[in-house]
Motif scaffolding. Structure first.
Motif, PDB file in Angstrom:
ATOM      1  N   UNK A  16       0.571  -0.625  -0.200  1.00 19.66           N
ATOM      2  CA  UNK A  16       0.040  -0.278   0.323  1.00 19.66           C
ATOM      3  C   UNK A  16       0.901   1.551  -0.097  1.00 19.66           C
ATOM      4  N   UNK A  17       0.675   2.062  -0.313  1.00 19.38           N
ATOM      5  CA  UNK A  17       1.223   3.380  -0.627  1.00 19.38           C
ATOM      6  C   UNK A  17       0.418   4.603  -0.338  1.00 19.38           C
ATOM      7  N   UNK A  18       0.623   5.273   1.117  1.00 17.20           N
ATOM      8  CA  UNK A  18       0.705   7.049   1.337  1.00 17.20           C
ATOM      9  C   UNK A  18       0.907   7.591   0.779  1.00 17.20           C
ATOM     10  N   UNK A  19       0.260   8.254   0.084  1.00 22.00           N
ATOM     11  CA  UNK A  19       1.196   9.619  -0.432  1.00 22.00           C
ATOM     12  C   UNK A  19       0.847  10.821   0.741  1.00 22.00           C
ATOM     13  N   UNK A  20       1.803  12.117   0.864  1.00 18.51           N
ATOM     14  CA  UNK A  20       1.994  12.521   1.755  1.00 18.51           C
ATOM     15  C   UNK A  20       1.766  14.204   0.888  1.00 18.51           C
ATOM     16  N   UNK A  21       1.361  14.945   1.106  1.00 18.04           N
ATOM     17  CA  UNK A  21       1.023  15.860  -0.176  1.00 18.04           C
ATOM     18  C   UNK A  21       2.367  17.347   0.672  1.00 18.04           C
ATOM     19  N   UNK A  22       3.811  16.929   0.857  1.00 20.23           N
ATOM     20  CA  UNK A  22       4.842  17.891   1.210  1.00 20.23           C
ATOM     21  C   UNK A  22       6.224  16.873   0.261  1.00 20.23           C
ATOM     22  N   UNK A  23       6.466  18.360   0.363  1.00 22.68           N
ATOM     23  CA  UNK A  23       8.238  17.905   0.217  1.00 22.68           C
ATOM     24  C   UNK A  23       9.154  18.630   1.064  1.00 22.68           C
ATOM     25  N   UNK A  24       9.926  17.871   0.892  1.00 27.06           N
ATOM     26  CA  UNK A  24      10.374  17.778   1.932  1.00 27.06           C
ATOM     27  C   UNK A  24      12.122  17.998   2.086  1.00 27.06           C
ATOM     28  N   UNK A  25      12.775  18.914   2.767  1.00 23.34           N
ATOM     29  CA  UNK A  25      14.765  19.982   2.846  1.00 23.34           C
ATOM     30  C   UNK A  25      14.804  17.961   2.904  1.00 23.34           C
ATOM     31  N   UNK A  26      16.616  17.801   2.325  1.00 22.92           N
ATOM     32  CA  UNK A  26      16.606  17.161   2.809  1.00 22.92           C
ATOM     33  C   UNK A  26      17.361  17.059   4.393  1.00 22.92           C
ATOM     34  N   UNK A  27      16.997  16.059   4.654  1.00 22.26           N
ATOM     35  CA  UNK A  27      16.863  15.823   6.119  1.00 22.26           C
ATOM     36  C   UNK A  27      17.371  13.823   6.781  1.00 22.26           C
ATOM     37  N   UNK A  28      18.526  14.749   7.650  1.00 25.20           N
ATOM     38  CA  UNK A  28      19.681  13.606   7.773  1.00 25.20           C
ATOM     39  C   UNK A  28      18.928  12.404   9.293  1.00 25.20           C
ATOM     40  N   UNK A  29      18.595  11.313   8.565  1.00 28.45           N
ATOM     41  CA  UNK A  29      17.736  10.494   9.539  1.00 28.45           C
ATOM     42  C   UNK A  29      19.112   9.703  10.604  1.00 28.45           C
ATOM     43  N   UNK A  30      20.239  10.723  10.727  1.00 23.44           N
ATOM     44  CA  UNK A  30      20.915  10.216  11.738  1.00 23.44           C
ATOM     45  C   UNK A  30      20.548  11.299  13.346  1.00 23.44           C
TER      46      UNK A  30
END
Ligand code: ZN
Length: 502
Positions: free
Chosen positions: A190-204
């Motif tokens: 299942x694909x749940x799309x989000x109406x957002x574009x996010x800046x490059x964000x580290x997962x650290x």
């Protein structure tokens, strides 16, 4: 009888903003057994698929794998040649139990559209239901559509930025193969799309680290097979741009939807944390000067060749020269002309050079300076970062030149800097610098881990700027956050809109 697994893919992250088209000559192409010899033991998705296949005792057939630096739309005829060659090799391979494709998820082809939909569709059309189709994507995939999930048996994305888990994810999709063939596992996605574009964000650290941990915990729930938060590739203007969550559950579309939905709602309710202020070059240098002792990394988000930018931008370098920084290194400015002039002048020469700013007007004007040529190299090294470690890299001829107290590394080819090996190659120990400027958004964090005392992002005009309002968006679906504050996640309960207090 041993399983037979075919390996291949065409991977590209396409920036519709980048005026330079991506042609067939830009792709590094591996064919047949070369895919095995080049990727064996490498910390990449293909390396992981190979390892997973080896663990299953499977025979591996290399098809074709093509990869190019992020840039503009892919030339349609060049892509079709690559695709035809991959399909021809697949036909020639005879019956296979699975086709594993290592893709990116943000590829765009002139006249065709989304690369992944096209390629996975073509492979499926050829193998029908006889073979399982296993796909890995980058965390920055946009084109994770319902169609794509329908066409493939599994679509797994990496969870980490820096992408240090590509190998693990490649290995993981391969490991599911026996259960898929025996149908003890019947994944429904299942694909749940989000109406957002996010800046490059580290997962650290921060919100993306929390989101990755949430997805990984959801994936451990009974019946759930996988849950991935795709950040999306924001430096492009296309109808599929944006973040999404993809989840798989065993035989249950409802469980998959519920899993994806919970992760998507968490991200949506924490969206403000994904939009931090990024300082300008001048602000960043002031902060760097005030930083505690040790190495300070200034990472230029807005001119990241890994996001389709030219890598010859001068905004940060100009500010560093103006600030007369000492014990500083700038890595890497892509400028084949300047490299050539330095090589012709030779080590020990002083000469006037015009540096960078030669691709367009957005990334800053060229810098004119009298420079000293300290060192010349061939630009070849082996990556040792946990991301892609073991791979050979080649930036073409390089030159280390000095402008006052700043060592500037020039390369013939543009490339994001995510590994200290390229700096050491040119005779510099990054740990001994006070200031180190890198053309990178976050991938440097894996390779340079433990070396710095502070890492300060830098934004400015550029194709990979985190300020989305800088570039036009004619094809991006609207409303979209953060450009349109009125954007809403469909079906979100109003009481879930406010993030819970920690
Ligand atoms: Zn990525």
């Amino acid at each position: 009888m041993a399983l037979r697994v075919a390996l291949g893919g065409i991977a590209h992250e396409t920036s519709s903003y980048c005026p330079r088209p991506t042609t067939i000559d830009d792709f590094a192409v591996c064919r047949g057994d070369e895919i095995v010899s080049v990727n064996r033991g490498v910390r990449s998705a293909l390396g992981g698929m190979l390892e997973g296949s080896r663990e299953l005792g499977a025979d591996v057939v290399g098809l074709l794998h093509a990869d190019a630096q992020p840039a503009g739309l892919i030339d349609g005829s060049g892509y079709q040649l690559l695709r035809a060659s991959l399909l021809e090799r697949l036909r020639g391979a005879g019956p296979v139990d699975a086709v594993c494709l290592a893709l990116h998820g943000a590829g765009l082809i002139d006249g065709i559209g989304e690369l992944e939909r096209d390629l996975v569709g073509a492979v499926r059309a050829q193998v029908g239901a006889r073979a399982k189709l296993l796909v890995t994507l980058d965390l920055h995939a946009n084109n994770v559509t319902d169609d794509l999930v329908e066409l493939a048996d599994l679509v797994f994305g990496c969870h980490r930025y820096p992408h240090t888990d590509f190998f693990d994810r490649g290995r993981e999709v391969a490991r599911h193969l026996p259960a898929l063939l025996e149908e003890t596992l019947v994944p429904v996605g299942h694909v749940e799309r989000l109406p957002m574009i996010i800046a490059a964000t580290t997962t650290d650290e921060g919100p993306a680290a929390e989101a990755a941990a949430l997805c990984e915990s959801i994936a451990l729930e009974p019946g759930v097979l996988d849950c991935t938060f795709f950040h999306g590739f924001m430096h492009t203007d296309w109808p599929t741009v944006g973040a999404c969550v993809v989840a798989y559950a065993d035989r249950s579309g409802e469980s998959a939807r519920d899993a994806a939905r919970r992760a998507a709602e968490w991200v949506w309710s924490h969206r403000d944390r994904f939009n931090p202020h990024v300082p300008t070059a001048t602000e960043a240098i002031a902060r760097a000067r005030a930083a505690a002792p040790g190495l300070v990394i200034l990472h230029e988000m807005s001119d990241n060749p890994g996001g389709g930018a030219p890598g010859d931008g001068t905004h940060l370098l100009r500010a560093m020269v103006a600030a007369e920084l000492e014990d500083a290194c700038f890595a890497v400015l892509a400028d084949p002309e300047a490299v050539d002039a330095a090589h012709r002048a030779g080590v020990g020469a002083t000469l006037p050079l015009r540096l960078g700013g030669k691709t367009d007007h957005l990334h800053g004007a060229p810098i004119d300076a009298d420079v000293y040529v300290k060192c010349l190299t061939d630009g070849r090294f082996t990556v040792r970062s946990p991301m892609g470690g073991g791979r050979s890299a080649d930036l073409g001829r390089m030159a280390r030149i000095c402008i006052g107290g700043i060592d500037v590394l020039l390369a013939s080819r543009r490339a994001q800097v995510f590994d200290p090996a390229v700096i050491e190659l040119n005779g510099i120990d990054p740990r001994r610098c006070r200031y180190l400027a890198l053309k990178s958004e976050h991938h440097f964090r894996a390779g340079f881990a433990g070396l710095w005392s502070a890492a300060i992002p830098v934004d400015g005009p550029g194709l990979s700027s985190v300020d989305f309002a800088r570039l036009p968006r004619a094809h991006t679906p609207r409303p979209i956050w953060p450009l349109d504050p009125e954007a809403r996640l469909q079906g979100m309960r109003p009481d879930a809109e406010t993030p819970p207090t920690p």
